[in-house]
Structure formats: C-alpha cells, structure tokens
Design a protein around this motif. Structure first.
Motif, mmCIF file in Angstrom:
data_model
loop_
_atom_site.group_PDB
_atom_site.id
_atom_site.type_symbol
_atom_site.label_atom_id
_atom_site.label_comp_id
_atom_site.label_asym_id
_atom_site.label_seq_id
_atom_site.Cartn_x
_atom_site.Cartn_y
_atom_site.Cartn_z
ATOM 1 N N SER A 1 21.240 1.521 6.964
ATOM 2 C CA SER A 1 21.806 0.174 6.876
ATOM 3 C C SER A 1 21.929 -0.254 5.415
ATOM 4 O O SER A 1 21.026 -0.006 4.618
ATOM 5 C CB SER A 1 20.912 -0.808 7.636
ATOM 6 O OG SER A 1 21.267 -2.136 7.311
ATOM 7 N N GLU B 1 21.621 -3.091 4.448
ATOM 8 C CA GLU B 1 20.786 -4.280 4.252
ATOM 9 C C GLU B 1 19.359 -3.945 3.853
ATOM 10 O O GLU B 1 18.494 -4.823 3.832
ATOM 11 C CB GLU B 1 20.778 -5.133 5.532
ATOM 12 C CG GLU B 1 22.136 -5.760 5.803
ATOM 13 C CD GLU B 1 22.132 -6.620 7.042
ATOM 14 O OE1 GLU B 1 21.131 -7.305 7.275
ATOM 15 O OE2 GLU B 1 23.128 -6.583 7.781
ATOM 16 N N PHE C 1 28.758 2.644 8.407
ATOM 17 C CA PHE C 1 27.519 2.375 7.680
ATOM 18 C C PHE C 1 27.753 2.005 6.217
ATOM 19 O O PHE C 1 26.815 1.762 5.472
ATOM 20 C CB PHE C 1 26.541 3.548 7.818
ATOM 21 C CG PHE C 1 25.685 3.433 9.046
ATOM 22 C CD1 PHE C 1 24.438 2.813 8.975
ATOM 23 C CD2 PHE C 1 26.135 3.870 10.292
ATOM 24 C CE1 PHE C 1 23.645 2.667 10.103
ATOM 25 C CE2 PHE C 1 25.354 3.726 11.424
ATOM 26 C CZ PHE C 1 24.107 3.127 11.332
ATOM 27 N N GLU D 1 25.269 -4.959 8.771
ATOM 28 C CA GLU D 1 25.125 -5.323 10.183
ATOM 29 C C GLU D 1 25.791 -6.669 10.480
ATOM 30 O O GLU D 1 25.902 -7.066 11.629
ATOM 31 C CB GLU D 1 23.639 -5.403 10.550
ATOM 32 C CG GLU D 1 22.915 -4.092 10.498
ATOM 33 C CD GLU D 1 21.414 -4.285 10.307
ATOM 34 O OE1 GLU D 1 20.764 -4.827 11.200
ATOM 35 O OE2 GLU D 1 20.888 -3.900 9.230
ATOM 36 N N ASP D 2 26.194 -7.374 9.432
ATOM 37 C CA ASP D 2 26.823 -8.686 9.610
ATOM 38 C C ASP D 2 28.307 -8.567 9.944
ATOM 39 O O ASP D 2 28.935 -9.547 10.302
ATOM 40 C CB ASP D 2 26.639 -9.491 8.322
ATOM 41 C CG ASP D 2 27.126 -10.910 8.467
ATOM 42 O OD1 ASP D 2 26.698 -11.572 9.424
ATOM 43 O OD2 ASP D 2 27.959 -11.358 7.645
ATOM 44 N N TYR E 1 31.955 -7.033 11.650
ATOM 45 C CA TYR E 1 32.663 -6.311 12.713
ATOM 46 C C TYR E 1 33.010 -4.904 12.242
ATOM 47 O O TYR E 1 33.082 -3.970 13.024
ATOM 48 C CB TYR E 1 33.954 -7.045 13.073
ATOM 49 C CG TYR E 1 33.750 -8.207 14.025
ATOM 50 C CD1 TYR E 1 33.345 -7.980 15.333
ATOM 51 C CD2 TYR E 1 33.987 -9.519 13.624
ATOM 52 C CE1 TYR E 1 33.163 -9.025 16.216
ATOM 53 C CE2 TYR E 1 33.813 -10.571 14.498
ATOM 54 C CZ TYR E 1 33.399 -10.328 15.793
ATOM 55 O OH TYR E 1 33.222 -11.368 16.663
ATOM 56 N N TRP F 1 30.298 -2.690 13.463
ATOM 57 C CA TRP F 1 30.055 -2.476 14.890
ATOM 58 C C TRP F 1 31.245 -1.909 15.645
ATOM 59 O O TRP F 1 31.088 -1.040 16.506
ATOM 60 C CB TRP F 1 29.589 -3.787 15.536
ATOM 61 C CG TRP F 1 28.307 -4.271 14.945
ATOM 62 C CD1 TRP F 1 28.128 -5.395 14.176
ATOM 63 C CD2 TRP F 1 27.027 -3.636 15.016
ATOM 64 N NE1 TRP F 1 26.823 -5.493 13.783
ATOM 65 C CE2 TRP F 1 26.120 -4.433 14.287
ATOM 66 C CE3 TRP F 1 26.563 -2.486 15.636
ATOM 67 C CZ2 TRP F 1 24.774 -4.115 14.153
ATOM 68 C CZ3 TRP F 1 25.218 -2.154 15.505
ATOM 69 C CH2 TRP F 1 24.342 -2.971 14.769
ATOM 70 N N ILE F 2 32.439 -2.405 15.368
ATOM 71 C CA ILE F 2 33.608 -1.940 16.128
ATOM 72 C C ILE F 2 33.843 -0.438 15.892
ATOM 73 O O ILE F 2 34.021 0.315 16.855
ATOM 74 C CB ILE F 2 34.868 -2.783 15.791
ATOM 75 C CG1 ILE F 2 34.596 -4.266 16.041
ATOM 76 C CG2 ILE F 2 36.080 -2.299 16.591
ATOM 77 C CD1 ILE F 2 34.435 -4.702 17.463
#
Ligand SMILES: [Zn+2]
Ligand SMILES: [Zn+2]
Lengths: 160, 383
Positions: free
Chosen positions: A55, A57, A83, A87-88, A90, A93-94
């Motif tokens: 991540s 972050e 990556f 994590e904030d 789209y 995640w998409i």
C-alpha cells in the motif's frame, strides 16, 4: 403499548452491562502511548521471497506477510498499476476487481495447459443444488438453456 | 497436503498443494483439526472483495495441533491443541498494545485499513487460510490459545471468530439495561450477536432476516423475537411502530455487503462495480435507530464505497461504531462464559463435512440449502 417481558431467566442476562461506558463502549485500553506512534519494538523482518505489492499509505513492508498467489500475468500487471494508487482511490480498487476477473480466465488457461480440465459442475457444488433444491435449480437451468436456444435460433434465422 | 483452492467466483476445489513452511522465526505450523466456513468467506466466494486471487486457500476459523515452531516462539510447544483467532496480530505495535488486535499495524502490507486475516483477500495480507490440512500461523506467540482441557473442540473453533464477533457487535452497540436491540441478519454472527446482547441486559432483542429457517433457529437459540422482512412490508416502518414510533435504542448490522438490495445499490454495486454489493442492512440500521442511538457494524463491506445515508447519521446524531473483532482481547471473558454454561457455541453447528467436499459445503451455505447455519470442515491428515 407492548408489555415488556422479563428476560432475566436467560443465562448471563445483564452480567456484562456497564452503563458507565456509554456511548463509546468498549474503550480501547488507553496506554498513553500514541505519541510514540511508530517507535515500538518490532519483530524481525520476514524476508521477501515473492513479489509483495505494498500500500502507498505506509512507508515499508510489514514485519510479516502472506506469500500466497503472488501477482502474475496480465492480472498481475493490472494489480501493480492498482498499487501505485492509495486505498483512497477508485484507481486502486476498480483495477483490482478487473484483475480478479482476468485472473479467473488465467486460472482456467493454467489448468488446461497443465493438462487438468476443471470439473466446473463439481467446483460449483451443483450436486448440493440437485440434492436439496432440485426443482428450483433445474428450473433455472432449463430457463437458461431455453433462453440460449431461443437467442441462437433467432440469430440463425436472421442470418438467412 | 489437501487444501481448498479458489478458482474464481463460485468455483473452488480441494486438491493437493505444497506444505506450508516456517517463513519467520515467530511462525508455527499447525495441523488443522477443525475449520469453519464463515459468512465473510461467501463475500470472497462470490468474487465481491477486491484482490481475491486465484490459487488462494480461504479459511480464518480453525483449531489445530502445533506441528512445528519457529526459533523465536516461546508460548507454544509441539503437540499443543490451539484455537487460532482470525486476526493476525504482532502484539507489539501501538494498536495491539491498546487491545485493538483486529487493527494490528504489522501484519498486512497490502492495506492500512485492515490488519492481517488468515485466508482472506490480499487486501488482508495474502495469507493462506485454514481450510487445509496444515496452515502457517505467523506471530504464533500472540494469537493461538491452548484449548482448555475440558472444552469441546467444537466450542473452541467458534471462539476464533463467531463468538467474539457476535459479542463485540453487542458490546460496541453500548446496550444498556432495558434497551431494545435490533439485529439485521440471522446468519451465525447475527444469531450469536442476539444471544450475546442479553449479557448487557436489554428488554427486547429483535432479529430481522429473509430466510424462515434461520429466523426459527435464531428464535430458539438466542431467545429473541424474529421477523422475516419480506412479510413486514417496510422493515423501517415496522421497527418504528414496534418501538412506539421512537426507534430502536441500538441497531446492529450483521449482514455487510449483500448481492441483493435496492435497484440503485445493485446498479452501483454489481453492474458498475463501484461498491461491493449493496449496503441495504446498514441503511435500515441507520434509519431504524432512535435519534442519538448507536449503530454497530460487524458486517463485511468490501472497498471501495457504499451508498449509505450519511445525512441521516448527522441529522439523527447517531454514533456509528464498527470494527473487526479483537478476538484475543475478548477470549478470557468468552472462555469463561462458555465454561460456565452461559454460552453454547457448538449449538450453531448444523453440518460436518470432510475437507474433500469443500465445494459442496460452500454451495450448501451460499445457497442456504438443507437448513444450513454453520458448517465445520474436517481435514483427515494424521501428521
Ligand atoms: Zn469468520
Ligand atoms: Zn500489532
């Protein structure tokens, strides 16, 4: 108005109640250590033996991690892209969800190239549906195949 | 060794895989004696949690016998029969020190929002899980707890997740004596939350679901009121009405992202993949709780985002509490409840299935066949 029944005969009723702690109950154990943040004694570092996506972050890899299913193929390339974003986003995640779908196809290809034709009916547990939900399951399957046949017939006729 | 292998949505199989190895001096290798299928495994099985990779082994609820320990492990020895909490926690970071074992900072490099979890998506650290004959257990000095000699292993395996998660759902809801508690979802966690809610002294515990056999089970096991929302009309209106048009004191969401839901949520969830399923239970919880009430969430919501009525959280002054259960923090209390006979975790188990038949077991739980509530998988490895 409801008549409220007495429930005190239920084993354990009320024994853990602590009305003092409302509403942010349960409190975490306050240690006063938050100002030390990241200055805690750490375990040894697990040596990275496979590619680990980290991540954005956090600055470094955690002391332990899993080594299951490292990124590979096209899905792996998409995961590496994902990556690059936090994590904030789209954008994180998409692509990961997309990669999962591609990964499924890669898994099928991998099986077949290794000479293993997967038994999809078994993998999907259809035996259980037949055993316990035969009517609903067969109905659904029949509906699907009828629709597929109808579509095929329509397309074939259109071609003529 | 035999292990479950994920091949894509709704496709899994049991097959031979390499033995796990010690990769870190604080690791242990555990031979699995019992492992469960959890409702949150179904979110993976349905392909709804991002970064669920083909070739993974699921399973975060298991007990087993310690086969091998790394050089730094002190609290465990070969031959110990242990229950292993689903969260992987280092015991040293500031979150672990505060009892937030579900939020450990040193077990998951892939995400900061969640700690490491056995056999979950790579979002939770990429660890292979316990639906296998053997499993690698990191930080073996912290999580694994020797099963008390007089405890039934069937009770022990449910202490790895179901009991602590159900208990913490009730604990986070800040239930006070006399309260009305509403629980959404009559799966194993919802049923356990309903049972544990009584420990805090409420006057009513209500459970809401859409499957009659689960509601009947909940009513019997947790001694609560049970309603099928399909026959309620609008469940929010029903809950307001049954609380003198006031709202429940606390609402607990034990559903998480569901494939079903309202059209808008289905559209944004399943079609455009903007959220992992719909947040309908959370929406009902927020809208059914009283003003100034507490909503407790233990249902799994995969990232990214959900259409939750945040405006109502503000307007109603709701306290929203949610977390993964801190299993290790809760174990001493819960072991005591089980030993004193106040809790009967194994009462939830309806099916015992050999690990070889894992695909059938998932299908049975996923399609809610044969009145399934909780399945235990039994691997047959002998060492
Ligand atoms: Zn679980
Ligand atoms: Zn930690």
């Amino acid at each position: 108005m409801k008549d409220i029944k007495d429930h005190t005969d239920i084993p354990g009723w009320g024994m853990d109640a602590d009305p003092e702690n409302e509403p942010t109950y349960p409190m975490k154990n306050y240690t006063g250590d938050d100002h030390n943040r990241i200055n805690y004694e750490r375990s040894e570092q697990q040596p990275p033996t496979v590619e680990i996506l980290v991540s954005t972050e956090r600055p470094a890899i955690t002391r332990v991690f899993g080594t299951s299913a490292p990124p590979s193929g096209l899905s792996g390339m998409i995961r590496r892209y994902a990556f690059k974003h936090s994590e904030d986003r789209y954008r994180h995640w998409i692509p990961l969800i997309l990669a999962d779908r591609i990964n499924t196809i890669e898994g099928l290809i991998d099986d077949v190239t290794k000479g293993h034709i997967p038994n999809v009916a078994k993998e999907r547990g259809w035996r259980m549906e037949l055993e316990h939900n035969a009517k609903g399951f067969l109905g659904k399957t029949l509906l699907c195949s009828l629709t597929a046949t109808a579509v095929a017939v329509y397309l074939l006729n259109k071609k003529k | 060794m035999l292990a479950m292998n994920y091949r894509g949505p709704y496709r899994i199989r049991a097959e031979q895989r390499p033995m796990p190895e010690i990769l870190h001096p604080e690791d242990a290798i555990v031979r699995v004696t019992r492992t469960c299928i959890c409702g949150s495994d179904l979110h993976l099985y349905h392909g709804m949690v991002p970064d669920t990779r083909v070739g993974m082994t699921f399973g975060h609820e298991f007990t087993g016998v310690v086969e091998e320990v790394g050089p730094m492990v002190q609290n465990l020895k070969v031959g110990d029969h242990v229950l292993v909490p689903f969260n992987i926690a280092c015991g040293k970071c500031n979150f672990c020190k505060q009892g937030l074992y579900g939020n450990c900072h040193e077990s998951n490099p892939m995400a900061t929002a969640v700690g490491g979890i056995f056999g979950y998506s790579h979002t939770a650290g990429g660890f292979d899980g316990g639906q296998a004959e053997y499993v690698r257990v990191p930080y073996a000095d912290v999580g694994p707890t020797v099963i008390p000699p007089e405890m039934d292993p069937d009770d022990a395996v449910l202490l790895t997740d179901v009991v602590p998660t159900g208990y913490q759902a009730a604990e986070m809801a800040g239930i006070k004596p006399g309260d009305t508690v509403v629980i959404f979802g009559a799966g194993p966690i919802g049923i356990m939350a309903a049972r544990c809610a009584w420990f805090f002294g409420p006057s009513r515990v209500i459970i809401i679901d859409h499957v009659d056999y689960r509601l009947e089970f909940a009513q019997r096991y947790a001694k609560c009121e049970a309603y099928n929302f399909k026959s309620l009309g609008d469940p929010v209106v029903f809950l307001k009405k049954t609380t003198d048009w006031y709202g429940a004191d606390v609402c607990i969401d034990c559903v998480g992202c569901e494939a079903e839901g309202n059209t808008l949520q289905t559209l944004s969830g399943r079609i455009t993949l903007m959220q992992a399923g719909s947040a309908i239970a959370l929406q009902w919880a927020i809208n059914s709780v009283k003003k100034g009430g507490i909503v407790s969430v233990v249902g799994v919501y995969g990232p990214p985002f959900n259409l939750a009525p945040i405006g109502n959280i503000l307007n109603k002054g709701i306290t929203l509490r949610a977390n993964q259960a801190s299993v290790k923090r809760l174990l001493p209390k819960l072991i005591e409840h089980v030993q004193a006979g106040r809790l009967d975790p194994k009462g939830l188990i309806t099916h015992r299935i050999p690990l070889e038949e894992v695909s059938d077991a998932y299908r049975m739980f996923s399609s809610k066949l044969d009145e399934c509530i909780k399945t235990v998988l039994i691997p047959s490895a002998k060492a």
